[in-house]
Design an enzyme around this catalytic site. Structure first.
Site, PDB file in Angstrom:
ATOM      1  N   THR A 136       0.788  -1.033   0.006  1.00 52.77           N
ATOM      2  CA  THR A 136      -0.364   0.094   0.363  1.00 52.77           C
ATOM      3  C   THR A 136       0.788   1.316  -0.070  1.00 52.77           C
ATOM      4  O   THR A 136       1.918   1.656   0.752  1.00 52.77           O
ATOM      5  CB  THR A 136      -1.089  -0.048   1.080  1.00 52.77           C
ATOM      6  OG1 THR A 136      -1.316   0.806   1.218  1.00 52.77           O
ATOM      7  CG2 THR A 136      -0.660  -0.183   2.549  1.00 52.77           C
ATOM      8  N   HIS A 184       2.185 -11.362  14.273  1.00 57.30           N
ATOM      9  CA  HIS A 184       2.848 -12.225  15.000  1.00 57.30           C
ATOM     10  C   HIS A 184       2.919 -13.558  15.504  1.00 57.30           C
ATOM     11  O   HIS A 184       4.262 -14.513  16.040  1.00 57.30           O
ATOM     12  CB  HIS A 184       3.399 -11.393  16.349  1.00 57.30           C
ATOM     13  CG  HIS A 184       4.380 -11.271  17.057  1.00 57.30           C
ATOM     14  ND1 HIS A 184       6.082 -12.093  16.387  1.00 57.30           N
ATOM     15  CD2 HIS A 184       5.363 -10.619  17.809  1.00 57.30           C
ATOM     16  CE1 HIS A 184       6.253 -12.149  17.361  1.00 57.30           C
ATOM     17  NE2 HIS A 184       6.894 -10.498  18.066  1.00 57.30           N
TER      18      HIS A 184
END
Length: 435
Positions: free
Chosen positions: A353, A406
């Site tokens: 992006t 994560h």
């Protein structure tokens, strides 16, 4: 008579919202011709007629939510002549409209002659203003408006010539009643809740209903925040080498490939190379399994009037710089023209992006689930950079942000991934070998 129903859309899409009717009652349609535009969670889909004939009735209004299989219009099957009859009816309506206009003008002239001379000038000016502001409307629409006490100037119409039809008046009346009912309900709520009544303290506000796509985007972003262990790491890259290479090659590149050499092809190549070194960032979680992907379909976030969409550049690892730039250009144009198909949006493995095109200096991109990584680019700024212990230079610098899940990507892996992209962009010739 035949019903037009909402067709099967896609495996994951079961409903949509009527965005716009492309045809109106009385219009002739050919089999396979588009009659309505349906807004879904991902793209807009055009609904076609399965019969040739004249549309007799629209069963749903723009803004209505419909499910697959719901009837939305009725068509009277017939040959093209029906279209001729419909056209003749339109011509007759136009003739009636013109006749009504002439009769109205004649009535105005008779009234002017009968009024006292002392008020003649004032009345003539008023009559001229009224005539110039008088909307074009069919006789049936004028009659209905008079009966309902509606002002034709306030009635919106979809007719390209601006003609107000009977159905426009009917729709306007329905919407007005619905708004009054909503306002009444809101008023009762405010009486029961003094705090809500004073919410805006009499200030002017505008309430806008969220589109289906905007609601979907909002829900997905909230889901990502709640269902992933999202973390972001940052770095900066010196864009000197990339900018110098573009400056040297851009004219020859555009002449050879009929497309400009932009920054996105460099970043796409760098991302693909880095993903090959750190494959968990090209994976996703399904239940208690990690799905590693050996292909590189890179999503490119594109801002449109209806919200953010992420079309996918397929097999980016197999494309040349020119192939990547051409595909990005094609997908961006389709996105802004609202022509993206579902296949253009499905199956990406990683997303890029670019908030820098809007001037963003630094931001935290949100994951595009079920992907576990997204790279955020930012604006290029000239800043003083220490070359060594004694020397400083102004360099074109860009901050990079990598958001990752994560749960399967450790901090060491994420930081190393971003450092790899930095190294490749600061020595772009290596992209020919790594990418």
């Amino acid at each position: 008579m035949a019903e037009i129903k909402v067709p099967e859309l896609a495996e994951s899409i079961t409903e949509g919202t009527i965005a716009e009717w492309l045809k109106q009652p009385g219009d002739f349609v050919e089999k396979g011709e588009n009659i309505a535009e349906l807004e879904t969670d991902k793209v807009n889909v055009e609904i076609t007629s399965e019969e040739s004939g004249v549309i007799k009735e629209l069963l749903r209004e723009p803004g209505d939510t419909v499910e697959v299989g719901d009837p939305i219009a009725v068509v009277e099957a017939g040959e093209k002549s029906s279209g001729g009859e419909a056209s003749s009816k339109e011509d007759k309506k136009e003739a009636d409209d013109n006749k009504a206009e002439e009769e109205s003008k004649a009535e105005n002239n008779e009234k002017k002659q009968a009024e006292p001379k002392a008020e003649k000038n004032e009345e003539e000016e008023s009559a001229q203003d009224t005539a110039s502001d008088r909307p074009i409307a069919s006789p049936s629409a004028r009659k209905l408006a008079r009966e309902k006490g509606l002002d034709l100037n306030e009635v919106p119409t979809r007719d390209p010539m601006g003609r107000v039809r009977k159905e426009d008046v009917e729709n306007f009346e329905k919407n007005t009643k619905a708004a009054e009912k909503s306002s009444s309900a809101s008023g009762s709520d405010q009486k029961s809740s003094p705090q809500k009544q004073d919410e805006f303290a009499g200030k002017s506000v505008e309430r806008i209903k969220m589109s289906r796509r905007r609601k979907t985007i909002a829900n997905r972003l909230v889901d990502v925040q709640q269902s992933t262990a999202m973390l972001t790491t940052f770095n900066e890259v010196d864009m000197t080498a990339v900018m110098e290479l573009r400056k040297r090659r851009k004219d020859a590149f555009q002449e050879a490939n009929d497309v400009k050499l932009g920054f996105m092809s460099f970043f796409t190549k760098a991302v693909v190379a880095a993903l090959k070194h750190f494959p968990l960032l090209n994976a996703e979680i399904q239940g208690d399994e990690i799905i590693k992907k050996d292909f590189y379909d890179i999503g490119m976030a594109v801002s449109t009037d209806d919200g953010l969409v992420v079309p996918v550049v397929r097999d980016a690892d197999r494309r040349t710089f020119a192939g990547i730039e051409q595909e990005i250009l094609t997908l961006s144009k389709k996105a802004r023209d609202n022509k993206l198909a579902l296949k253009d949006l499905q199956g990406g493995t990683f997303t890029i992006t670019n908030g820098g095109v809007f001037g963003s200096l630094l931001s935290t991109p949100i994951l595009n689930a079920p992907q576990v990584g997204i790279l955020g680019m930012h604006t290029i700024q000239w800043r003083p950079v220490a070359i060594d212990q004694e020397k400083m230079e102004n360099r074109p610098m860009m901050y990079l942000a990598l958001s990752y899940d994560h749960r399967i990507v450790d901090g060491k892996e994420a930081v190393s991934f971003l450092v790899k992209i930095k190294e490749l962009l600061e020595d772009p010739e290596v992209l020919l070998l790594e990418g």
